[in-house]
Scaffold this motif. Sequence first.
Motif, PDB file in Angstrom:
ATOM      1  N   PHE A   1      34.051  70.963  52.123  1.00  0.00           N
ATOM      2  CA  PHE A   1      33.620  71.372  53.464  1.00  0.00           C
ATOM      3  C   PHE A   1      33.002  70.164  54.142  1.00  0.00           C
ATOM      4  CE2 PHE A   1      29.206  71.474  52.092  1.00  0.00           C
ATOM      5  CZ  PHE A   1      29.297  71.859  50.765  1.00  0.00           C
TER       6      PHE A   1
ATOM      7  N   ALA B   1      25.085  64.467  36.594  1.00  0.00           N
ATOM      8  CA  ALA B   1      25.577  65.386  37.629  1.00  0.00           C
ATOM      9  C   ALA B   1      24.758  65.324  38.915  1.00  0.00           C
ATOM     10  CB  ALA B   1      25.591  66.809  37.085  1.00  0.00           C
TER      11      ALA B   1
ATOM     12  N   ILE C   1      28.427  53.274  39.953  1.00  0.00           N
ATOM     13  CA  ILE C   1      28.020  53.707  38.604  1.00  0.00           C
ATOM     14  C   ILE C   1      26.497  53.881  38.561  1.00  0.00           C
ATOM     15  CG2 ILE C   1      30.003  52.482  37.641  1.00  0.00           C
ATOM     16  CD1 ILE C   1      28.089  50.345  36.563  1.00  0.00           C
ATOM     17  N   PRO C   2      25.951  54.501  37.516  1.00  0.00           N
ATOM     18  CA  PRO C   2      24.496  54.679  37.476  1.00  0.00           C
ATOM     19  C   PRO C   2      23.752  53.356  37.668  1.00  0.00           C
ATOM     20  CG  PRO C   2      25.532  55.940  35.724  1.00  0.00           C
ATOM     21  CD  PRO C   2      26.619  55.125  36.358  1.00  0.00           C
TER      22      PRO C   2
ATOM     23  N   GLU D   1      37.064  51.403  35.506  1.00  0.00           N
ATOM     24  CA  GLU D   1      36.522  52.730  35.185  1.00  0.00           C
ATOM     25  C   GLU D   1      36.266  52.830  33.681  1.00  0.00           C
ATOM     26  OE1 GLU D   1      35.595  55.867  36.698  1.00  0.00           O
ATOM     27  OE2 GLU D   1      35.219  56.260  34.567  1.00  0.00           O
ATOM     28  N   LYS D   2      35.083  53.321  33.354  1.00  0.00           N
ATOM     29  CA  LYS D   2      34.695  53.426  31.948  1.00  0.00           C
ATOM     30  C   LYS D   2      35.473  54.532  31.208  1.00  0.00           C
ATOM     31  CE  LYS D   2      30.397  53.660  29.352  1.00  0.00           C
ATOM     32  NZ  LYS D   2      28.950  53.819  29.498  1.00  0.00           N
ATOM     33  N   ALA D   3      35.678  55.652  31.890  1.00  0.00           N
ATOM     34  CA  ALA D   3      36.354  56.788  31.240  1.00  0.00           C
ATOM     35  C   ALA D   3      37.857  56.513  31.116  1.00  0.00           C
ATOM     36  CB  ALA D   3      36.119  58.049  32.062  1.00  0.00           C
TER      37      ALA D   3
ATOM     38  N   CYS E   1      30.551  61.263  50.485  1.00  0.00           N
ATOM     39  CA  CYS E   1      30.944  60.040  49.771  1.00  0.00           C
ATOM     40  C   CYS E   1      31.980  59.279  50.609  1.00  0.00           C
ATOM     41  CB  CYS E   1      31.550  60.378  48.409  1.00  0.00           C
ATOM     42  SG  CYS E   1      30.388  61.098  47.252  1.00  0.00           S
TER      43      CYS E   1
ATOM     44  N   GLY F   1      35.558  57.394  40.870  1.00  0.00           N
ATOM     45  CA  GLY F   1      35.336  58.742  41.401  1.00  0.00           C
ATOM     46  C   GLY F   1      35.774  58.765  42.863  1.00  0.00           C
TER      47      GLY F   1
ATOM     48  N   GLY G   1      35.899  61.163  38.137  1.00  0.00           N
ATOM     49  CA  GLY G   1      34.446  61.370  38.076  1.00  0.00           C
ATOM     50  C   GLY G   1      34.066  62.836  38.152  1.00  0.00           C
TER      51      GLY G   1
ATOM     52  N   ARG H   1      27.260  59.198  45.195  1.00  0.00           N
ATOM     53  CA  ARG H   1      26.230  60.101  44.671  1.00  0.00           C
ATOM     54  C   ARG H   1      25.482  59.483  43.491  1.00  0.00           C
ATOM     55  NH1 ARG H   1      26.228  66.274  44.374  1.00  0.00           N
ATOM     56  NH2 ARG H   1      25.511  66.881  42.334  1.00  0.00           N
ATOM     57  N   ILE H   2      26.228  58.838  42.613  1.00  0.00           N
ATOM     58  CA  ILE H   2      25.619  58.273  41.416  1.00  0.00           C
ATOM     59  C   ILE H   2      25.171  56.841  41.705  1.00  0.00           C
ATOM     60  CG2 ILE H   2      26.116  57.651  38.995  1.00  0.00           C
ATOM     61  CD1 ILE H   2      25.912  60.742  39.677  1.00  0.00           C
TER      62      ILE H   2
ATOM     63  N   GLU I   1      27.105  77.812  35.252  1.00  0.00           N
ATOM     64  CA  GLU I   1      26.570  76.440  35.295  1.00  0.00           C
ATOM     65  C   GLU I   1      25.158  76.403  34.730  1.00  0.00           C
ATOM     66  OE1 GLU I   1      27.375  74.416  39.232  1.00  0.00           O
ATOM     67  OE2 GLU I   1      28.482  76.288  39.478  1.00  0.00           O
TER      68      GLU I   1
HETATM   69  C1  FAD Z   1      28.178  70.850  39.546  1.00  0.00           C
HETATM   70  C2  FAD Z   1      28.593  70.135  40.797  1.00  0.00           C
HETATM   71  C3  FAD Z   1      29.078  70.860  41.881  1.00  0.00           C
HETATM   72  C4  FAD Z   1      29.457  70.204  43.047  1.00  0.00           C
HETATM   73  N1  FAD Z   1      29.957  70.937  44.078  1.00  0.00           N
HETATM   74  C5  FAD Z   1      30.434  70.310  45.167  1.00  0.00           C
HETATM   75  C6  FAD Z   1      31.076  71.045  46.206  1.00  0.00           C
HETATM   76  O1  FAD Z   1      31.203  72.270  46.155  1.00  0.00           O
HETATM   77  N2  FAD Z   1      31.554  70.351  47.272  1.00  0.00           N
HETATM   78  C7  FAD Z   1      31.448  68.992  47.367  1.00  0.00           C
HETATM   79  O2  FAD Z   1      31.927  68.421  48.350  1.00  0.00           O
HETATM   80  N3  FAD Z   1      30.835  68.272  46.406  1.00  0.00           N
HETATM   81  C8  FAD Z   1      30.334  68.888  45.310  1.00  0.00           C
HETATM   82  N4  FAD Z   1      29.751  68.159  44.311  1.00  0.00           N
HETATM   83  C9  FAD Z   1      29.542  66.713  44.511  1.00  0.00           C
HETATM   84  C10 FAD Z   1      30.780  65.843  44.248  1.00  0.00           C
HETATM   85  O3  FAD Z   1      31.342  66.142  43.000  1.00  0.00           O
HETATM   86  C11 FAD Z   1      30.312  64.391  44.251  1.00  0.00           C
HETATM   87  O4  FAD Z   1      29.685  64.111  45.477  1.00  0.00           O
HETATM   88  C12 FAD Z   1      31.399  63.358  44.065  1.00  0.00           C
HETATM   89  O5  FAD Z   1      32.345  63.740  43.108  1.00  0.00           O
HETATM   90  C13 FAD Z   1      30.705  62.056  43.644  1.00  0.00           C
HETATM   91  O6  FAD Z   1      31.630  61.018  43.535  1.00  0.00           O
HETATM   92  P1  FAD Z   1      31.154  59.551  43.147  1.00  0.00           P
HETATM   93  O7  FAD Z   1      32.381  58.734  43.091  1.00  0.00           O
HETATM   94  O8  FAD Z   1      30.061  59.097  44.027  1.00  0.00           O
HETATM   95  O9  FAD Z   1      30.507  59.680  41.697  1.00  0.00           O
HETATM   96  P2  FAD Z   1      31.266  60.001  40.334  1.00  0.00           P
HETATM   97  O10 FAD Z   1      32.281  61.027  40.556  1.00  0.00           O
HETATM   98  O11 FAD Z   1      30.213  60.254  39.327  1.00  0.00           O
HETATM   99  O12 FAD Z   1      32.018  58.630  39.998  1.00  0.00           O
HETATM  100  C14 FAD Z   1      31.420  57.580  39.300  1.00  0.00           C
HETATM  101  C15 FAD Z   1      32.457  57.023  38.335  1.00  0.00           C
HETATM  102  O13 FAD Z   1      31.890  55.892  37.665  1.00  0.00           O
HETATM  103  C16 FAD Z   1      32.308  55.920  36.306  1.00  0.00           C
HETATM  104  N5  FAD Z   1      31.366  55.101  35.522  1.00  0.00           N
HETATM  105  C17 FAD Z   1      30.138  55.428  35.065  1.00  0.00           C
HETATM  106  N6  FAD Z   1      29.590  54.389  34.398  1.00  0.00           N
HETATM  107  C18 FAD Z   1      30.479  53.377  34.460  1.00  0.00           C
HETATM  108  C19 FAD Z   1      30.478  52.031  33.989  1.00  0.00           C
HETATM  109  N7  FAD Z   1      29.440  51.521  33.317  1.00  0.00           N
HETATM  110  N8  FAD Z   1      31.561  51.265  34.233  1.00  0.00           N
HETATM  111  C20 FAD Z   1      32.632  51.751  34.928  1.00  0.00           C
HETATM  112  N9  FAD Z   1      32.685  53.031  35.390  1.00  0.00           N
HETATM  113  C21 FAD Z   1      31.621  53.828  35.166  1.00  0.00           C
HETATM  114  C22 FAD Z   1      32.285  57.403  35.966  1.00  0.00           C
HETATM  115  O14 FAD Z   1      33.074  57.674  34.822  1.00  0.00           O
HETATM  116  C23 FAD Z   1      32.854  58.016  37.244  1.00  0.00           C
HETATM  117  O15 FAD Z   1      34.254  58.115  37.187  1.00  0.00           O
HETATM  118  C24 FAD Z   1      29.335  68.787  43.139  1.00  0.00           C
HETATM  119  C25 FAD Z   1      28.849  68.062  42.054  1.00  0.00           C
HETATM  120  C26 FAD Z   1      28.475  68.718  40.898  1.00  0.00           C
HETATM  121  C27 FAD Z   1      27.958  67.914  39.738  1.00  0.00           C
END
Ligand code: FAD
Length: 462
Positions: free
Chosen positions: A63, A403, A278-279, A36-38, A445, A15, A43, A433-434, A356
């Motif tokens: 922003f 989410a 990841i979670p 990446e799992k997907a 992030c 992500g 993400g 985030r996750i 949503e």
């Molecule tokens: C509805 C919604 C609206 C949002 N609106 C905004 C906005 O307007 N502006 C803004 O800036 N942010 C917004 N966000 C937040 C933003 O999307 C996140 O902060 C950001 O995308 C998080 O990125 P991440 O890489 O931390 O997590 P993720 O994007 O969740 O990345 C984690 C990755 O890990 C992978 N994964 C999971 N399990 C495993 C495993 N076991 N092995 C390998 N890979 C795995 C997943 O497939 C994923 O690709 C919003 C989020 C949501 C849900």
Amino acid sequence: MVEGGKKRVIILGAGVTGLSAGIRYLDNGCDVFILEKADHAGGLARTVVRGDYRLDIGPHHLFSQNEAILQEIIDLFEKDELISFSRDAKIYFHDRFLDYPLTAKNVIFNMGLKHALFTSISVVWTSLLKLFTKKRRETNFKEWATTNFGSYLYGIFFKPYTEQFWGVSCEELSLDCIPQTSKMSFAKTLKLIFLKKFEKESLSVAERETSLTLYYPIKGIGAIVEKLEKSFLSKGGKIKLSCDVSELITNKDGSFNIHFQYERETVVDDVNLVLSTIPISSLAQILRPLASPEIIQRANSLEYLSTIVLYIVIHERDVLDCAYLYMMDRPYNRISNTNRFHHKLCPEGENMLALEMTCHFNDKTWNSSDEELFEKCIDYLESDNFISRNEVKQYLTVRIKNAYPFYRLNYKNNLTEIFKYFKNIPNLSLAGRIGAFKYMDIDQCLEDTSELVERQKKEGTI
Ligand SMILES: Cc1cc2nc3c(=O)[nH]c(=O)nc-3n(C[C@H](O)[C@H](O)[C@H](O)COP(=O)(O)OP(=O)(O)OC[C@H]3O[C@@H](n4cnc5c(N)ncnc54)[C@H](O)[C@@H]3O)c2cc1C
């Protein structure tokens, strides 16, 4: 064991966090793999392409008050690929459109006389009571809302909105839902209006969500992760998609052996550093030696709220006089008018409304068919006079399992114990985030990975 030379880093998850961290590690001379799992990177910040439709996983805008981070993202784009505008949101409150954020004028003139009067009396009464009663530490969301805004406003706004969003009673929600949940800027605004508490923190939260310039890539928010992915690959990073990590073995010298399934083969790799996005429960399951049953149980108790976005395609028409409309007492929490984001998200002559719906993985809403979800929403859209059933051309859904970090009461005790446990494992970091179980936006992030890599550089870890 990993031989000398370049530090070898494995990042779990592609992500925003994983990709931006990957770029930073590469810039610091590391060898970086993302698992990446997907079957795709991106993400939560992905744009799903379905035929001629570009569907964000929940409508997003970019922003940031961190100019360096904002510039870092803007620099990924050509000038005409990114558009900017100011916040364009409203709240639908008992058949009235209120500004987002609320203004004092709005509360008095647009909320309706009865609500304005009772809200004001309730807020003043609560403030007076606070002067004569001993200050008590609020322990849950309901206590916080009633103590700060009075029972009236709690009953007409906080309770219905919050319980609809999180799917549990306000008594079951931690106070951490308050400053970290963007939807709560309604509360912040009211607090600013009524109590004039211009605390530094309140102001910065309100400012962040209302006064910052919004950016949107014309091809959907997913263009940000696509650019990050391109940059990561061009610097020599490698991504393995559809990858199933089975074991992450910690060695005595601080290195790791990682076992994963990739293209039907089991691969074993040696690495110096691991970053997990990841979670937390997934990480706890693959770590070896296995954590104690108590830690595993605590990790499993950290839940994520799921979201379904129902995209309803209609003929081009500016249905709402805003990009975002926050809803109460409806099956959906927010409607986005996607032609206000960019008209090219759907074919010419069409518009999409994105509804949503937050839910819990595998609950009744999650398991509903697209048709059931549409039927659940369309009557409300008609009775609110937004659209009529016969102008709907088609509908599509996007489902997101993890989410939002779900801040139930006591989540913090579990998180603290888990973090203590992970902290004792050298060279393992959690971010995003996750991965860090923290309500973060895209810019935060990137900030998180910037701070992490800088810290590791200073410590000599990389
Ligand atoms: C509805 C919604 C609206 C949002 N609106 C905004 C906005 O307007 N502006 C803004 O800036 N942010 C917004 N966000 C937040 C933003 O999307 C996140 O902060 C950001 O995308 C998080 O990125 P991440 O890489 O931390 O997590 P993720 O994007 O969740 O990345 C984690 C990755 O890990 C992978 N994964 C999971 N399990 C495993 C495993 N076991 N092995 C390998 N890979 C795995 C997943 O497939 C994923 O690709 C919003 C989020 C949501 C849900």
